[in-house]
Structures are given as structure tokens and as C-alpha cells.
Scaffold this motif. Structure first.
Motif, PDB file in Angstrom:
ATOM      1  N   PRO A 135      53.111  15.584  58.318  1.00 20.59           N
ATOM      2  CA  PRO A 135      54.324  14.879  57.877  1.00 20.59           C
ATOM      3  C   PRO A 135      55.471  15.858  57.603  1.00 20.59           C
ATOM      4  O   PRO A 135      55.238  17.014  57.231  1.00 20.59           O
ATOM      5  N   ARG A 136      56.678  15.394  57.823  1.00 24.41           N
ATOM      6  CA  ARG A 136      57.851  16.221  57.560  1.00 24.41           C
ATOM      7  C   ARG A 136      57.830  16.702  56.098  1.00 24.41           C
ATOM      8  O   ARG A 136      57.571  15.932  55.180  1.00 24.41           O
ATOM      9  N   GLY A 137      58.112  17.984  55.916  1.00 17.52           N
ATOM     10  CA  GLY A 137      58.157  18.539  54.567  1.00 17.52           C
ATOM     11  C   GLY A 137      56.821  19.035  54.053  1.00 17.52           C
ATOM     12  O   GLY A 137      56.751  19.556  52.938  1.00 17.52           O
TER      13      GLY A 137
END
Length: 202
Positions: A135-137
Motif C-alpha cells: 500500500p502507498r506509504g
């Protein structure tokens, strides 16, 4: 017209696509509360086992504990070095592979491990899946373990600048094998071997 539906990223291929060419033995400590971390760590180990050939088992101590900073994921490195040719230090796992026997077996003073790895059981925003769909981040734990185990196998140098002097060998007269392939990357001396300079020189 309807806009196209964005495609999800393709999952990462399974790690066990290469047959193992080395036997890795991992002692896990402190990961009972996070079995996903252990699975991701083992997935990284399995990738290295399919890439690095050795007739001597590669022994790893994998400890999960609070490293005191949620922004620190982990670290790993060789437990020892061996000087095989009288002039170069080799991380013990590499020394074992080149020698064909364990140059640093277990004793009353040593566990016999080749690589020490510590990972933070309180790190934030970590993805423990092994499919590459991070996931992003988030930070991909498996990729971090792959990177750190590389240091344990010998992808690390001993060169540093200390008190204004450049030195290598970690206080010994022996540069490690990685140092022998290190060159300067900029300026008129680009490509010049680091070891062409005297140790502890300006």
C-alpha cells in the motif's frame, strides 16, 4: 464513454521459483506475536537460497525486538570476518562458501551464526505480505529483509572517514572483499580504486 477502470498492480511471483542452492538455517526470536513477519522474513531467505550457492549451511540469527525508533525497520550484518588469503577479509558466510567448510563453528564463545539480523517489532507502516502489493506509504518488509541479508552476505564496505582521515579495514590491516571493488565515482579521479590510496590518508 466510461473512463477505463485502473488495473491493480500485478502480484509478485512466488519466491520459490528457483531451486535452493544453499541451506539457510534461521533461528527466530521474538516474532511469536507477528507470524506474518516471520513468513515474510523466510520468503526473503528463500529468495537468497535460490541465488547464493554454498555447500556450507548459512546460519542466521533473526531477532524481533523494540529498536527504540518506529522509523527504523532493521539491520543485519556478518557476525565475523575471516582472512583467507593473508590480505583480504571475507564475511564468514562467504568465507565458508569459498573454503567449503565452516571457518567459524559454534563454540563456548560463539553461536556459530554467520549473520545477525535485528528487526523492529514496533516499526510503523510496514507491509508484511509477500505479494508485492505494498500500500502507498508503507514499507515492504520482505524487500527490507532482502536488502539487509545482502549486507550479511558481504555487500558492505569497511571504508569510512574518521577524524579527517580515510581508512578501511575497520581498524585492521585487511580491507574486506567489497572494498577491493570500490572505486571513486566523481571528478577527475572517477574510476580510481579506493585501495590505491594509503590507509588512513587525507
Amino acid at each position: 464513454r466510461r473512463p477505463p477502470v485502473p488495473r491493480a498492480p500485478a502480484p509478485r511471483p512466488a519466491a520459490a521459483t528457483r531451486p535452493a542452492v544453499s541451506n539457510w538455517q534461521v533461528r527466530y526470536t521474538g516474532c511469536d506475536a507477528n507470524p506474518q513477519a516471520r513468513m515474510a522474513f523466510q520468503a526473503a531467505v528463500d529468495i537468497w537460497a535460490g541465488l547464493v550457492a554454498s555447500s556450507v549451511p548459512i546460519k542466521v540469527s533473526a531477532i524481533f525486538k523494540d529498536l527504540g525508533d518506529v522509523n527504523v525497520l532493521g539491520q543485519a550484518g556478518p557476525t565475523d570476518f575471516a582472512v583467507l588469503d593473508g590480505k583480504t577479509a571475507y564475511p564468514v558466510a562467504l568465507a565458508n562458501a569459498l573454503s567449503g567448510f565452516d571457518v567459524s563453528p559454534a563454540s563456548a564463545r560463539s553461536t556459530g551464526d554467520d549473520i545477525d539480523a535485528e528487526f523492529n517489532n514496533r516499526a510503523g507502516s510496514v507491509y508484511y505480505g509477500t505479494d508485492g502489493l505494498v500500500p502507498r506509504g508503507f514499507v515492504d518488509f520482505e524487500t527490507g529483509v532482502l536488502h539487509e541479508l545482502g549486507h550479511g552476505l558481504g555487500f558492505l564496505g569497511s571504508a569510512e572517514v574518521k577524524n579527517g582521515l580515510g581508512e578501511y579495514g575497520s581498524g585492521t590491516p585487511y580491507p574486506d572483499i567489497f572494498d577491493r571493488f570500490t572505486v571513486l565515482s566523481q571528478g577527475a579521479v572517477q574510476g580510481k580504486a579506493l585501495l590505491s590510496y594509503p590507509n588512513r590518508s587525507k
